[in-house]
Design a protein around this motif. Sequence first.
Motif, PDB file in Angstrom:
ATOM      1  N   LEU A  65       0.914  -1.281   0.011  1.00 31.51           N
ATOM      2  CA  LEU A  65      -0.107   0.050   0.015  1.00 31.51           C
ATOM      3  C   LEU A  65       0.886   1.269   0.058  1.00 31.51           C
ATOM      4  N   VAL A  66       1.965   1.411   0.771  1.00 29.21           N
ATOM      5  CA  VAL A  66       2.732   2.636   1.020  1.00 29.21           C
ATOM      6  C   VAL A  66       3.604   2.568  -0.282  1.00 29.21           C
ATOM      7  N   ALA A  67       4.092   1.438  -0.737  1.00 30.36           N
ATOM      8  CA  ALA A  67       4.892   1.793  -1.901  1.00 30.36           C
ATOM      9  C   ALA A  67       3.995   2.443  -3.046  1.00 30.36           C
ATOM     10  N   GLN A  68       2.895   1.764  -3.355  1.00 29.52           N
ATOM     11  CA  GLN A  68       2.027   2.317  -4.430  1.00 29.52           C
ATOM     12  C   GLN A  68       1.864   3.762  -4.192  1.00 29.52           C
ATOM     13  N   HIS A  69       1.583   4.146  -3.093  1.00 27.93           N
ATOM     14  CA  HIS A  69       0.962   5.458  -2.802  1.00 27.93           C
ATOM     15  C   HIS A  69       2.275   6.246  -2.703  1.00 27.93           C
ATOM     16  N   ILE A  70       3.423   6.010  -2.390  1.00 25.09           N
ATOM     17  CA  ILE A  70       4.692   7.011  -2.503  1.00 25.09           C
ATOM     18  C   ILE A  70       4.800   6.918  -4.069  1.00 25.09           C
ATOM     19  N   ILE A  71       4.942   5.939  -4.764  1.00 18.57           N
ATOM     20  CA  ILE A  71       5.550   6.063  -6.212  1.00 18.57           C
ATOM     21  C   ILE A  71       4.208   7.129  -6.932  1.00 18.57           C
ATOM     22  N   ASN A  72       3.223   6.945  -6.588  1.00 17.47           N
ATOM     23  CA  ASN A  72       2.028   7.806  -7.287  1.00 17.47           C
ATOM     24  C   ASN A  72       2.277   9.319  -6.715  1.00 17.47           C
ATOM     25  N   LYS A  73       2.536   9.609  -5.677  1.00 16.52           N
ATOM     26  CA  LYS A  73       2.542  10.973  -5.100  1.00 16.52           C
ATOM     27  C   LYS A  73       3.756  11.601  -5.385  1.00 16.52           C
ATOM     28  N   LEU A  74       5.101  10.862  -5.592  1.00 15.04           N
ATOM     29  CA  LEU A  74       6.270  11.163  -6.065  1.00 15.04           C
ATOM     30  C   LEU A  74       6.640  11.076  -7.514  1.00 15.04           C
ATOM     31  N   ASP A  75       5.834  10.410  -8.102  1.00 13.45           N
ATOM     32  CA  ASP A  75       6.152  10.437  -9.578  1.00 13.45           C
ATOM     33  C   ASP A  75       7.266   9.599  -9.766  1.00 13.45           C
ATOM     34  N   ALA A  76       7.455   8.690  -8.787  1.00 14.99           N
ATOM     35  CA  ALA A  76       8.794   7.623  -8.912  1.00 14.99           C
ATOM     36  C   ALA A  76       8.376   6.663 -10.163  1.00 14.99           C
ATOM     37  N   LYS A  77       9.409   6.212 -10.666  1.00 15.22           N
ATOM     38  CA  LYS A  77       9.379   5.077 -11.920  1.00 15.22           C
ATOM     39  C   LYS A  77       9.206   3.738 -11.299  1.00 15.22           C
ATOM     40  N   GLY A  78       9.557   3.590  -9.979  1.00  8.87           N
ATOM     41  CA  GLY A  78       9.736   2.213  -9.245  1.00  8.87           C
ATOM     42  C   GLY A  78      10.164   2.286  -8.077  1.00  8.87           C
ATOM     43  N   CYS A  79      10.460   1.093  -7.531  1.00  5.10           N
ATOM     44  CA  CYS A  79      11.232   1.247  -6.096  1.00  5.10           C
ATOM     45  C   CYS A  79      11.737   0.061  -5.881  1.00  5.10           C
ATOM     46  N   ASN A  80      12.779   0.084  -5.081  1.00  7.82           N
ATOM     47  CA  ASN A  80      13.171  -0.986  -4.351  1.00  7.82           C
ATOM     48  C   ASN A  80      12.755  -1.362  -2.992  1.00  7.82           C
ATOM     49  N   ILE A  81      12.437  -2.599  -2.656  1.00  6.07           N
ATOM     50  CA  ILE A  81      11.917  -2.900  -1.462  1.00  6.07           C
ATOM     51  C   ILE A  81      12.735  -4.133  -0.722  1.00  6.07           C
ATOM     52  N   LEU A  82      13.330  -3.787   0.422  1.00  2.37           N
ATOM     53  CA  LEU A  82      14.183  -4.647   1.041  1.00  2.37           C
ATOM     54  C   LEU A  82      14.215  -4.654   2.422  1.00  2.37           C
ATOM     55  N   SER A  83      14.619  -5.921   2.927  1.00  2.00           N
ATOM     56  CA  SER A  83      14.601  -6.173   4.536  1.00  2.00           C
ATOM     57  C   SER A  83      15.695  -6.862   4.763  1.00  2.00           C
ATOM     58  N   ASN A  84      16.793  -6.288   5.565  1.00  2.00           N
ATOM     59  CA  ASN A  84      17.873  -6.848   5.938  1.00  2.00           C
ATOM     60  C   ASN A  84      17.743  -7.668   7.212  1.00  2.00           C
ATOM     61  N   CYS A  85      18.243  -8.962   7.112  1.00  2.00           N
ATOM     62  CA  CYS A  85      18.109  -9.993   7.983  1.00  2.00           C
ATOM     63  C   CYS A  85      19.344 -10.327   8.742  1.00  2.00           C
ATOM     64  N   ASN A  86      19.628  -9.953  10.057  1.00  2.00           N
ATOM     65  CA  ASN A  86      20.853 -10.068  10.578  1.00  2.00           C
ATOM     66  C   ASN A  86      22.046  -9.103  10.271  1.00  2.00           C
ATOM     67  N   GLU A  87      22.982  -9.005  11.138  1.00  2.00           N
ATOM     68  CA  GLU A  87      23.961  -8.104  11.025  1.00  2.00           C
ATOM     69  C   GLU A  87      24.678  -8.315   9.870  1.00  2.00           C
ATOM     70  N   VAL A  88      24.985  -9.686   9.491  1.00  2.00           N
ATOM     71  CA  VAL A  88      25.800  -9.869   8.385  1.00  2.00           C
ATOM     72  C   VAL A  88      25.299  -9.227   7.061  1.00  2.00           C
ATOM     73  N   ALA A  89      23.764  -9.225   6.870  1.00  2.00           N
ATOM     74  CA  ALA A  89      23.341  -8.628   5.829  1.00  2.00           C
ATOM     75  C   ALA A  89      22.781  -7.188   5.855  1.00  2.00           C
ATOM     76  N   GLY A  90      23.678  -6.557   6.980  1.00  2.00           N
ATOM     77  CA  GLY A  90      23.540  -4.995   7.217  1.00  2.00           C
ATOM     78  C   GLY A  90      22.362  -4.710   8.065  1.00  2.00           C
ATOM     79  N   GLN A  91      21.659  -5.406   8.856  1.00  2.00           N
ATOM     80  CA  GLN A  91      20.556  -4.985   9.866  1.00  2.00           C
ATOM     81  C   GLN A  91      21.137  -4.375  10.857  1.00  2.00           C
ATOM     82  N   SER A  92      20.765  -3.132  11.111  1.00  2.00           N
ATOM     83  CA  SER A  92      21.571  -2.361  12.173  1.00  2.00           C
ATOM     84  C   SER A  92      20.435  -2.126  13.250  1.00  2.00           C
ATOM     85  N   VAL A  93      19.095  -2.132  12.952  1.00  2.00           N
ATOM     86  CA  VAL A  93      18.258  -1.977  13.806  1.00  2.00           C
ATOM     87  C   VAL A  93      17.385  -3.368  14.070  1.00  2.00           C
ATOM     88  N   ASP A  94      17.357  -4.051  15.029  1.00  2.00           N
ATOM     89  CA  ASP A  94      16.671  -5.352  15.417  1.00  2.00           C
ATOM     90  C   ASP A  94      15.404  -5.536  15.738  1.00  2.00           C
TER      91      ASP A  94
END
Length: 134
Positions: A65-94
């Motif tokens: 919902l939020v991704a579609q809304h942001i793209i529409n409102k900001l006239d973006a061409k697409g987005c990357n959606i990512l979720s880092n899992c564990n410190e090794v993958a760059g997760q800094s907030v657990d």
Amino acid sequence: MCIFCKIINNEIPCFKIYEDEFTIAFLDINQTTYGHTLVMPKKHVKNILECDDVTYTNTTKTVKLVAQHIINKLDAKGCNILSNCNEVAGQSVDHLHFHIIPRFSENDSFKITFTQNEFDLKDLASKIAINPTM
Ligand code: AMP
Ligand code: ZN
């Protein structure tokens, strides 16, 4: 209590984009591209790997919902959606969160590089294939 739980409890301010009973979305304090937003469950779970299915489903619904809304409102061409899992993958907030990174051009300020490696795919697939349970 983790920093995102403090934001959810209104103990730390944020720039809120969306909130419902189970989830919240607010601007990432470090904007990678214009509109970089974090979506997360209100329930504290570490990441996708440790998340129950109901929480995961509620959160990914809000991500869409939020991704579609942001793209529409900001006239973006697409987005990357990512979720880092564990410190090794760059997760800094657990506390499970998805980054929504709006994209305006292929040469904007965000880049993911998939470097190529010559792995034995037959051997690899045999190691990690999941047998369907009947
Ligand atoms: P990750 O490295 O995937 O765990 O992402 C954590 C993200 O949280 C980073 O992109 C940070 O910029 C962001 N962040 C940390 N503290 C805050 C905060 N108080 N408000 C908004 N975003 C934050
Ligand atoms: Zn938390």
